[in-house]
Design an enzyme around this catalytic site. Structure first.
Site, short mmCIF file in Angstrom:
data_model
loop_
_atom_site.label_atom_id
_atom_site.label_comp_id
_atom_site.label_asym_id
_atom_site.label_seq_id
_atom_site.Cartn_x
_atom_site.Cartn_y
_atom_site.Cartn_z
N LYS A 10 0.75 -1.13 0.04
CA LYS A 10 -0.06 -0.08 -0.09
C LYS A 10 1.06 1.22 -0.02
O LYS A 10 2.12 1.11 0.16
CB LYS A 10 -1.08 0.00 1.18
CG LYS A 10 -0.33 0.02 2.56
CD LYS A 10 0.41 1.39 3.08
CE LYS A 10 0.94 1.52 4.44
NZ LYS A 10 1.56 2.72 4.57
N ALA A 95 9.79 -0.47 5.13
CA ALA A 95 9.89 0.76 3.77
C ALA A 95 8.60 1.48 3.61
O ALA A 95 8.59 2.53 3.19
CB ALA A 95 9.61 -0.13 2.61
N GLY A 96 7.70 1.32 4.74
CA GLY A 96 6.23 2.39 4.69
C GLY A 96 5.39 1.69 3.94
O GLY A 96 4.41 2.37 3.53
N LEU A 97 5.35 0.27 3.29
CA LEU A 97 4.63 0.10 2.13
C LEU A 97 3.64 -1.34 2.68
O LEU A 97 2.92 -1.90 2.02
CB LEU A 97 5.47 -0.56 1.05
CG LEU A 97 6.23 0.26 0.31
CD1 LEU A 97 7.23 -0.24 -0.55
CD2 LEU A 97 5.46 1.48 -0.35
N GLY A 99 4.46 -4.30 3.75
CA GLY A 99 4.69 -5.37 3.59
C GLY A 99 4.37 -6.73 4.28
O GLY A 99 3.83 -7.41 3.99
N GLY A 100 4.87 -6.35 5.64
CA GLY A 100 4.69 -7.24 6.73
C GLY A 100 3.25 -7.54 6.96
O GLY A 100 2.87 -8.80 7.31
N SER A 101 2.76 -6.39 7.23
CA SER A 101 1.00 -6.41 7.29
C SER A 101 0.31 -7.08 6.30
O SER A 101 -0.56 -7.91 6.47
CB SER A 101 0.78 -5.06 7.45
OG SER A 101 1.43 -4.19 8.55
N ASP A 134 -1.76 -1.47 10.66
CA ASP A 134 -2.06 -1.61 8.93
C ASP A 134 -2.53 -2.94 8.56
O ASP A 134 -3.01 -3.04 7.22
CB ASP A 134 -0.74 -1.41 8.42
CG ASP A 134 -0.24 0.08 8.28
OD1 ASP A 134 -1.15 0.90 8.54
OD2 ASP A 134 1.00 0.06 8.01
#
Ligand code: C5P
Length: 286
Positions: A10, A95-97, A99-101, A134
């Site tokens: 995201k 990264a603020g994207l 990814g883990g969430s 997130d």
């Protein structure tokens, strides 16, 4: 039976910090958008235990949100089935994207199917919020206004389909440290979720680009001045609509579809991963 679930990244089109709460989290108002860029979580039934294999860069241990999601589902339902889980990573970490969430959300969704648990979307969303702020958005996806600490979701009009170029410097940031630093910055351009919603409603990419704003960008840019150089380089290469995603450090810019690869070629950025993707509207929402 084997289940493959795509776990989408995201970006935040707006992110406004409304204040710090008594529980230490920050009250937010953020417009989030799913991207085509995704990891893949593959789930295979297995007797008893949960195993996790990782292809790419991510921790394979028990602090991976994939593992924690599987354990949370077992605890919540009393389910004793196991699973062999393989995580194929494409989304950069820290990264603020999200990814883990996204991986955690995909695991909740996929194991609910694999283990035939029959949990309703509303229940999955409550479990998702326990995994991270997130994770509920990642379960739902699309174009969404998120409030609270990120878990109160209101769908917005789908964003127009746009190219998205991501520039992820070769370092990660601590989300907690960035939120902590918010008290010491004074953002000049405040995000306006209402104006962003209008831009989305009008399907107007120029207005969407004009309304991009992120309070946390002021914090992460102060910590890592090299991020400003990435923003400047994107502007020099002709990009409009340039912003940091989430707590960073990824900087993204919006382009017409099909033009982000060309923009990437015009950039002269070292020490960063450059990824061309697009906005994405999932077909099956939670
Ligand atoms: O919820 P999550 O574990 O992803 O959050 C990581 C950290 O980011 C939290 O421990 C908190 O310090 C910070 N955070 C916050 N306010 C939010 C979301 C995250 O302060 N709304």
């Amino acid at each position: 039976m084997q289940i493959n679930v795509k776990a989408h990244a995201k970006i935040n089109l707006t992110l406004k910090v409304l204040g710090k709460r008594a529980d230490g989290y920050h009250e937010l108002e953020t417009v989030m958008q799913t991207l085509a860029l995704h990891d893949v979580v593959t789930l295979t039934p297995r007797v008893g235990e949960i195993t996790l294999g990782v292809k790419g860069e991510a921790p394979a241990g028990k602090d991976n949100l994939v593992y924690r999601a599987a354990e949370l589902l077992q605890q919540y339902t009393g389910c004793r089935q196991g699973a062999a889980i393989v995580l194929e990573k494409n989304i950069p970490m820290a990264a603020g994207l999200a990814g883990g969430s996204a991986d955690g959300a995909a695991t909740l969704w996929g194991l609910n199917k694999l283990w035939n648990l029959g949990l309703k979307p509303q229940e999955l969303l409550i479990l998702a919020a326990q995994l991270g702020s997130d994770v509920p958005f990642c379960l739902q996806g699309g174009t969404v206004l998120a409030r609270g600490r990120g878990e109160k979701l209101t769908p917005l009009p789908d964003a127009p389909r746009m190219g998205v170029l991501l520039v992820k410097p070769n370092f990660g940031v601590s989300t907690a440290a960035v939120y902590q630093g918010f008290a010491s910055v004074k953002p000049t351009k405040r995000p306006d979720a209402g104006a962003m919603e209008q831009a989305l409603f009008r399907q107007d990419p120029v207005a969407v680009a004009a309304e991009l704003a992120n309070d946390l960008e002021y914090v992460t840019l102060a910590m890592f001045p090299q991020l400003q150089r990435i923003k400047d380089q994107l502007h020099r290469a002709g990009a409009t609509g340039v912003l940091m995603s989430g707590s960073g450090p990824t900087i993204f810019c919006l382009t017409p579809v099909g033009e982000s690869k060309q923009l990437a070629e015009n950039l002269n950025i070292s020490d960063a991963q450059v990824i061309a993707t697009t906005t994405f509207q999932p077909q099956i929402n939670c």
